[in-house]
Scaffold this motif. Sequence first.
Motif, short mmCIF file in Angstrom:
data_model
loop_
_atom_site.label_atom_id
_atom_site.label_comp_id
_atom_site.label_asym_id
_atom_site.label_seq_id
_atom_site.Cartn_x
_atom_site.Cartn_y
_atom_site.Cartn_z
N ALA A 75 0.83 -1.21 0.00
CA ALA A 75 0.00 0.00 0.00
C ALA A 75 0.86 1.26 0.00
O ALA A 75 0.43 2.32 -0.47
CB ALA A 75 -0.92 0.00 1.20
N LYS A 76 2.08 1.14 0.53
CA LYS A 76 3.00 2.28 0.60
C LYS A 76 4.10 2.17 -0.45
O LYS A 76 5.01 3.01 -0.48
CB LYS A 76 3.62 2.38 1.98
N ASN A 77 4.06 1.13 -1.28
CA ASN A 77 5.10 0.94 -2.30
C ASN A 77 6.50 0.95 -1.69
O ASN A 77 7.44 1.56 -2.24
CB ASN A 77 5.01 2.00 -3.39
N THR A 78 6.65 0.29 -0.56
CA THR A 78 7.92 0.34 0.17
C THR A 78 8.31 -1.05 0.68
O THR A 78 7.44 -1.80 1.16
CB THR A 78 7.85 1.32 1.35
N ALA A 79 9.59 -1.34 0.54
CA ALA A 79 10.17 -2.54 1.13
C ALA A 79 11.11 -2.12 2.26
O ALA A 79 11.66 -1.01 2.24
CB ALA A 79 10.93 -3.35 0.09
N TYR A 80 11.29 -3.02 3.21
CA TYR A 80 12.10 -2.70 4.39
C TYR A 80 13.11 -3.82 4.66
O TYR A 80 12.89 -4.97 4.31
CB TYR A 80 11.20 -2.54 5.62
#
Length: 124
Positions: A75-80
């Motif tokens: 949903a945030k287009n983010t990987a961590y």
Amino acid sequence: QVQLVESGGGLVQPGGSLRLSCAASGRTFSSVHMGWFRQAPGKDREFVAVISWSGSGTGYANSVKGRFTISRDNAKNTAYLQMNSLKPEDTAVYYCAAKLGSGNYAYIPGYNYWGQGTQVTVSS
């Protein structure tokens, strides 16, 4: 096209923690697998971790297993990449990368898009 921008690197003491982020734009983020790699001075780039497009599957290099955790928020287009119990040998430039197809997730040429990297230094 997928554009990737890493952030969250820095200087941390041995035993400390950092969380790296990889913000993606362009092609639908939820359709690509995401990997983290690192490159220390004078060494080849190496695989660190991978997460499938859905987040249901993950894989880790033996050197980081149990200390690092990869995750993603589509949903945030983010990987961590959560990095705990950091060691001096974790010092490197860390890169995130996006992979369109399946296959060997540690195979660097198999990744289609790369970020610019973020420096992680573990030192007292």
